[in-house]
Write a protein that holds these residues in place. Structure first.
Motif, PDB file in Angstrom:
ATOM      1  N   LYS A   1       0.894  -1.496   0.192  1.00 35.55           N
ATOM      2  CA  LYS A   1      -0.148  -0.136  -0.321  1.00 35.55           C
ATOM      3  C   LYS A   1       0.238   1.388   0.451  1.00 35.55           C
ATOM      4  O   LYS A   1       0.481   2.179  -0.591  1.00 35.55           O
TER       5      LYS A   1
ATOM      6  N   TYR B   1       2.530   1.456  -3.096  1.00 37.86           N
ATOM      7  CA  TYR B   1       2.379   1.674  -4.408  1.00 37.86           C
ATOM      8  C   TYR B   1       1.456   3.497  -4.314  1.00 37.86           C
ATOM      9  O   TYR B   1       1.363   4.283  -5.233  1.00 37.86           O
ATOM     10  N   ALA B   2       1.142   3.594  -2.751  1.00 42.26           N
ATOM     11  CA  ALA B   2       1.342   5.319  -2.773  1.00 42.26           C
ATOM     12  C   ALA B   2       1.889   6.267  -3.269  1.00 42.26           C
ATOM     13  O   ALA B   2       1.893   7.261  -4.455  1.00 42.26           O
TER      14      ALA B   2
ATOM     15  N   GLY C   1       3.383   6.230  -7.274  1.00 45.65           N
ATOM     16  CA  GLY C   1       1.703   6.442  -8.043  1.00 45.65           C
ATOM     17  C   GLY C   1       1.250   5.917  -9.022  1.00 45.65           C
ATOM     18  O   GLY C   1       1.123   5.789  -9.732  1.00 45.65           O
ATOM     19  N   VAL C   2       1.981   4.547  -8.540  1.00 49.16           N
ATOM     20  CA  VAL C   2       0.590   3.062  -9.212  1.00 49.16           C
ATOM     21  C   VAL C   2      -1.016   3.026  -8.678  1.00 49.16           C
ATOM     22  O   VAL C   2      -0.576   2.802  -7.764  1.00 49.16           O
ATOM     23  N   GLY C   3      -1.678   2.112  -9.763  1.00 47.83           N
ATOM     24  CA  GLY C   3      -2.684   1.329  -9.187  1.00 47.83           C
ATOM     25  C   GLY C   3      -2.785   0.309  -8.634  1.00 47.83           C
ATOM     26  O   GLY C   3      -3.402   0.595  -7.792  1.00 47.83           O
ATOM     27  N   GLY C   4      -1.402  -0.539  -8.139  1.00 46.64           N
ATOM     28  CA  GLY C   4      -1.773  -1.805  -8.175  1.00 46.64           C
ATOM     29  C   GLY C   4       0.079  -2.650  -8.604  1.00 46.64           C
ATOM     30  O   GLY C   4       0.692  -1.963  -8.998  1.00 46.64           O
TER      31      GLY C   4
ATOM     32  N   GLU D   1       0.463  -2.242 -12.284  1.00 48.74           N
ATOM     33  CA  GLU D   1       1.131  -1.390 -12.598  1.00 48.74           C
ATOM     34  C   GLU D   1       2.269  -0.853 -12.291  1.00 48.74           C
ATOM     35  O   GLU D   1       3.676  -0.425 -12.495  1.00 48.74           O
TER      36      GLU D   1
END
Length: 182
Positions: free
Chosen positions: A157, A160-161, A164-167, A170
């Motif tokens: 988590k 990802y933050a 800047g990816v969504g999952g 990515e």
């Protein structure tokens, strides 16, 4: 035509007869990517043709499996469209497509400290990001990292933050697009 091959792609191509760069004919640069298996060669040609026909598309990607000599030793070629504003340029030529050739069995050759510096990750988050590029469930990732599943979830988590990816998909694409830092 292939304009550039990084160290890893050069080593993979040299170690196999499944893929090669053909320098004959009208090929410029390093040559044309050619597969030994006709079906794979056709799949590469179709994906390259499709990428060339798509105008102003933000994301085009195609993944092609290249059979290895032994079952279970396949490679993957990911072909992705390169945007017009891309920094990928070789001798003044801007490529239309970038190809990532990977052997899923080989560990990623990316130093965790490079990833940590680039995206502001902690050392643990950087290790988790690199391990997450391989196949496997959260439980398998936790076992490889010797941490709990909840720790993996929490670290992913944060990764990802910060990136800047969504999952995970990515994240893999982002990390595979980075240059090796070793």
């Amino acid at each position: 035509d292939t304009l550039f091959a990084n160290r890893e792609a050069t080593a993979l191509l040299a170690a196999s007869d499944a893929l090669r760069l053909d320098r004959s004919g009208t090929a410029r640069g390093l040559g044309k990517l050619v597969a030994k298996a006709p079906a794979v060669d056709r799949a590469i040609a179709r994906a390259l043709s499709a990428a060339g026909r798509i105008d102003e598309v933000l994301h085009f990607s195609s993944v092609i499996k290249v059979p290895g000599r032994v079952a279970g030793q396949d490679w993957l070629i990911q072909l992705s469209r390169v945007g017009l504003g891309s920094a990928f340029s070789t001798e003044g030529e801007l490529p239309a497509v970038i190809a990532f050739i990977t052997d899923p069995r080989r560990p990623l050759d990316l130093a965790p400290d490079f990833l940590a510096r680039t995206f502001g990750l902690t050392p643990a988050e950087a290790r988790t990001a690199i391990v997450a590029t391989g196949a496997g469930s959260l439980e398998e990732l936790a076992a490889r990292l010797a941490v709990s599943v909840n720790t993996v979830k929490s670290q992913l988590k944060q990764v990802y933050a910060k990136t800047g990816v969504g999952g995970r998909a990515e994240l893999v694409r982002l990390i595979l697009g980075l240059p090796s830092a070793r």
